[in-house]
Structure formats: C-alpha cells, structure tokens
Motif scaffolding. Structure first.
Motif, mmCIF file in Angstrom:
data_model
loop_
_atom_site.group_PDB
_atom_site.id
_atom_site.type_symbol
_atom_site.label_atom_id
_atom_site.label_comp_id
_atom_site.label_asym_id
_atom_site.label_seq_id
_atom_site.Cartn_x
_atom_site.Cartn_y
_atom_site.Cartn_z
ATOM 1 N N ALA A 94 1.086 -1.165 0.058
ATOM 2 C CA ALA A 94 0.041 0.098 0.226
ATOM 3 C C ALA A 94 0.826 1.138 0.166
ATOM 4 O O ALA A 94 1.914 1.262 0.636
ATOM 5 C CB ALA A 94 -1.007 0.052 1.298
ATOM 6 N N THR A 95 0.338 2.330 -0.735
ATOM 7 C CA THR A 95 1.213 3.559 -0.784
ATOM 8 C C THR A 95 0.283 4.744 -0.573
ATOM 9 O O THR A 95 -0.939 4.595 -0.844
ATOM 10 C CB THR A 95 1.927 3.602 -2.176
ATOM 11 N N GLN A 96 0.812 5.905 -0.159
ATOM 12 C CA GLN A 96 0.365 7.034 0.094
ATOM 13 C C GLN A 96 1.327 8.201 -0.178
ATOM 14 O O GLN A 96 2.210 8.251 0.301
ATOM 15 C CB GLN A 96 -0.383 7.225 1.378
ATOM 16 N N GLN A 97 0.936 8.924 -1.341
ATOM 17 C CA GLN A 97 1.948 10.005 -1.807
ATOM 18 C C GLN A 97 1.023 11.517 -1.658
ATOM 19 O O GLN A 97 0.049 11.467 -1.895
ATOM 20 C CB GLN A 97 2.087 9.891 -3.294
ATOM 21 N N THR A 98 1.839 12.348 -0.913
ATOM 22 C CA THR A 98 1.089 13.626 -0.639
ATOM 23 C C THR A 98 2.289 14.768 -1.089
ATOM 24 O O THR A 98 3.462 14.505 -0.747
ATOM 25 C CB THR A 98 0.874 13.919 0.780
ATOM 26 N N LYS A 99 1.602 15.679 -1.729
ATOM 27 C CA LYS A 99 2.449 16.975 -2.079
ATOM 28 C C LYS A 99 1.764 18.187 -1.784
ATOM 29 O O LYS A 99 0.656 18.373 -2.166
ATOM 30 C CB LYS A 99 2.731 17.002 -3.654
ATOM 31 N N LYS A 100 2.407 19.018 -1.042
ATOM 32 C CA LYS A 100 1.776 20.363 -0.856
ATOM 33 C C LYS A 100 2.868 21.325 -1.373
ATOM 34 O O LYS A 100 3.885 21.411 -1.330
ATOM 35 C CB LYS A 100 1.845 20.412 0.747
ATOM 36 N N THR A 101 2.027 22.317 -1.839
ATOM 37 C CA THR A 101 2.861 23.592 -2.310
ATOM 38 C C THR A 101 2.242 25.202 -1.784
ATOM 39 O O THR A 101 1.046 25.005 -1.702
ATOM 40 C CB THR A 101 2.873 23.750 -3.774
ATOM 41 N N ASN A 102 3.051 25.731 -0.925
ATOM 42 C CA ASN A 102 2.542 26.969 -0.546
ATOM 43 C C ASN A 102 3.634 28.073 -1.321
ATOM 44 O O ASN A 102 4.705 27.982 -0.950
ATOM 45 C CB ASN A 102 2.842 27.015 1.178
ATOM 46 N N THR A 103 2.707 29.193 -1.464
ATOM 47 C CA THR A 103 3.563 30.167 -2.476
ATOM 48 C C THR A 103 3.195 31.581 -1.895
ATOM 49 O O THR A 103 1.964 31.555 -1.534
ATOM 50 C CB THR A 103 3.501 30.332 -3.898
ATOM 51 N N VAL A 104 4.007 32.453 -1.865
ATOM 52 C CA VAL A 104 3.593 33.761 -1.525
ATOM 53 C C VAL A 104 3.960 34.796 -2.361
ATOM 54 O O VAL A 104 5.301 34.918 -2.697
ATOM 55 C CB VAL A 104 3.991 34.314 -0.127
ATOM 56 N N PHE A 105 3.398 35.680 -3.017
ATOM 57 C CA PHE A 105 3.610 36.809 -3.847
ATOM 58 C C PHE A 105 3.278 37.969 -3.193
ATOM 59 O O PHE A 105 1.947 38.171 -2.659
ATOM 60 C CB PHE A 105 2.911 36.845 -5.249
ATOM 61 N N SER A 106 4.064 38.881 -3.085
ATOM 62 C CA SER A 106 3.808 40.372 -2.298
ATOM 63 C C SER A 106 4.574 41.495 -3.078
ATOM 64 O O SER A 106 5.528 41.172 -3.485
ATOM 65 C CB SER A 106 4.477 40.111 -0.862
ATOM 66 N N VAL A 107 3.883 42.344 -2.830
ATOM 67 C CA VAL A 107 4.397 43.769 -3.457
ATOM 68 C C VAL A 107 4.127 44.955 -2.384
ATOM 69 O O VAL A 107 3.149 45.047 -1.721
ATOM 70 C CB VAL A 107 3.473 44.166 -4.586
ATOM 71 N N LEU A 108 5.400 45.523 -2.195
ATOM 72 C CA LEU A 108 5.285 46.537 -0.925
ATOM 73 C C LEU A 108 5.526 48.098 -1.635
ATOM 74 O O LEU A 108 6.574 48.571 -1.241
ATOM 75 C CB LEU A 108 6.071 46.149 0.146
#
Length: 360
Positions: free
Chosen positions: A23-37
């Motif tokens: 049995a297998t379980q594959q997980t992929k998470k991606t968090n990205t932040v774009f900011s302009v100041l």
C-alpha cells in the motif's frame, strides 16, 4: 509460512506482513507567497503605502490499497478481509488568499506640537476547493489509476469562501512629549453576517501625561525617579470568527428518499436553524495605568483594567423536539476586571569579562 507448508512462503496476519505490504500514499503540498510593497513619498511629511499579497496553496494526495492475501486458521486457506476490494483514491485541494492594505501616513511637527495621522483600507478574501475521487477493484497493481478499475466509484467536492473589508484611521498628538493623545477607529464588515448587520465601527481613545517632564517635578530634584507617566485608554474590538455560513439556511445531503416507493432519490434538507440577525461580538476594554522608572533601571507598571464582552456569539439552547440544530445567536455578557502589577529591573554589567552586557 515455510516452503513445505500447504500454502508456502506466505505471510500470516502479522506485523512483518503488513510492513512488506504494497500500500502507498503520496502527498504533495505547495505554499507560495507573492507580495508587493510599494511606497510613494509625496513630501517628507506625507507618504502613501500599500501591502498587496497573494498566497495560493496546492495539495495533492494519492492512496493505493491493493489486495493482501494472508494465511489464516490451519494454514490451509487465505483471507483478504482487511483489504478487499482494492482501491485507489486521489484528492486535490486548492486555496487562494488575497490581502490588500493601503494607507496614507502624515507626520508633522509645529514647534512643540507633534501631529501624526494614518488612514487606510483593508480587504481580505479567501476561497478553497477540494475535489476527490475513489474507485475499487484495481485492474493492475502496476497502474493504479481511477480509470483502471472495475468496481464502484465515488466522487465528492467541497467549496467555501469568506471575506472581510474595512477602513481604519488613527490620529496622534503630543505636546513636547509631555501630553499624549490618540484616537483610532475601524469600520469593518464580514461575509459571516447578513447584509443588514455585517458592518460595525470600533473606536478607541487613549491619553497620557509624562509627569516628570513638568517643571514642578524637576524642581523637586528627586534623583531616584527617572520617569513617570499616567495613562488611560478606552477601546472596542469586534469578533466574527464563528464559522463561514452561520446566518444562511444551508442544505445538506441527508441520504436517499423515495417519492414513489420504488426508486430512491438523493435527499437534501436543512439541518440547522439560521439566524439572519447575528452581528459582531463586541469587547470593550478600559485601562488606567501608571508607568515609572526608578533607581536607573527598575521599571514598575501598575494597571487597573475592566474588560466587558457583549453580544457573545454562541449556539442557542433548543429542545430536540424542534428537529434542527440550534442556531448561532448573540447572547450573553462576560466581565473581567482587576489590577496588574509588573516590576522589571534592567541594567548592564559595569566591569569584568561581561562588561556592557544587559540583563533583566
């Protein structure tokens, strides 16, 4: 089992067999932040600023559970009770979170009079979606996909969103650093309440007096007293964190229902009472305090405070005979008050190996 057993070289229902299971379980998470100041300076006393950000997230998970046969009883038969039928599941989630903060700053000194002001706009909105599919009886363990199955298939999805929007202002005045005044306020709205009750204004005021800046205090020549300030404040805060759709009559899947006593149809029903009149929970805080520094390092703070929360957001109490879950209501008050005393000594080492080191 051994090579000479009725079913040779097969695991029994033990931990080693499960560890070797495929049995297998594959997980992929991606968090990205774009900011302009960005900042625009109109003149030394006045500028415009903005904080713009976008935060997308991605989530993917795939789970495959093949059939596992293991020896049972007298080692003459096998079972696959825990893993039959084989299954494959895929789940995808995506969210978007946008933030806008835009405000103007003003600072100006007119002799001994110092004035500063800030006014701005704030908005946040969030949306989230989840989609999943699951299928049974995988044709090939080497290609476990949703399309390569012969059994039952299940799908589902979920979507939610919320938003807040508001304007804020703050103004400060002081005279020679001696008399201090501040006013601030927020006008906030939230998607968690109905259109007639989602906006509310929350003001606050504060004042301070640095007594040691007065000439009559300096004439006392109290060398042990380094500074002393009396201050007072009053302000309100709002709370709207009660779930996403508490004021709406939400329909939910409640199973199947027959209209002709022969075929079944998917049934939806309201499960919770809706209250369209709920609004902000409001907390009012009053504080009177004294700050002093004595003996060149001993900081002492004395505070009397009163914190009162009104229109507390909570679930109502209802009898089960009504047939629906209780709605969210504004009901209840809570008050805290008391004294706080804080003393802290701050100094530095005068000599030796650690000369100049600050300590508390």
């Amino acid at each position: 089992t051994g090579p000479n057993d009725p079913i040779p070289d097969t695991y029994t229902d033990n931990i080693l067999g499960w560890l070797d299971y495929g049995a297998t379980q594959q997980t992929k998470k991606t968090n990205t932040v774009f900011s302009v100041l960005p900042t625009i300076t109109i003149c030394p006393e006045f500028n415009l600023k903005a904080e713009l950000s976008y935060r997308p997230t991605e989530y993917f998970q795939k789970r495959f559970i093949p059939v596992r046969n293991y020896v049972v009883d007298t080692w003459t038969s096998t079972s696959n009770t825990h893993t039959y039928p084989s299954s494959v599941r895929e789940e995808t989630r995506h969210s978007d979170f946008y933030t806008i903060n835009a405000y103007a700053n003003f600072n100006k000194a007119f002799g001994l009079h110092n004035v500063s002001a800030l006014a701005g706009f704030n908005q946040e909105w969030y949306q989230y979606r989840k989609t999943w599919g699951e299928a049974e009886d995988v044709i090939s363990n080497n290609l476990p996909t949703l399309g390569m199955t012969n059994g039952a298939q299940y799908t589902g999805d979920n979507f939610e969103h919320w938003a807040i929007r508001g304007a804020f202002v703050r103004a400060n005045y002081d005279y020679a650093g001696r008399y201090l005044l501040e006013f601030s306020g927020r006008y906030d709205g939230t998607s968690r309440f109905g259109k007639n009750s989602r906006f509310q204004f929350f003001p606050s005021f504060s004042a301070g007096w640095r007594m040691t800046e007065e000439q009559f205090m300096q004439d006392l020549h109290w060398s042990w007293l380094n500074s002393m300030k009396i201050r007072a404040s009053w302000g309100q805060l709002g709370n709207q964190n009660i779930g996403i759709y508490p004021y709406q009559a939400v329909m939910e899947n409640e199973g199947n229902y027959t209209f002709d006593n022969s075929s079944l149809s998917t049934g939806y029903a309201q499960t919770k009472y809706a209250n369209r009149n709920i609004t902000w929970e409001t907390t009012t805080v009053t504080d009177i305090g004294l700050e002093a520094t004595v003996f060149n390092g001993l900081n002492v703070t004395l505070d009397w405070y009163k914190k009162k929360t009104k229109n507390i957001l909570r679930d109502a109490q209802v009898t089960g005979a009504l047939g629906l879950d209780a709605p969210v209501i504004n009901n209840g008050e809570m008050e805290n008050k008391g004294f706080e005393i804080n003393a802290q000594y701050v100094n530095n080492i005068k000599g030796g190996l650690f000369k100049g080191l600050n300590y508390n």
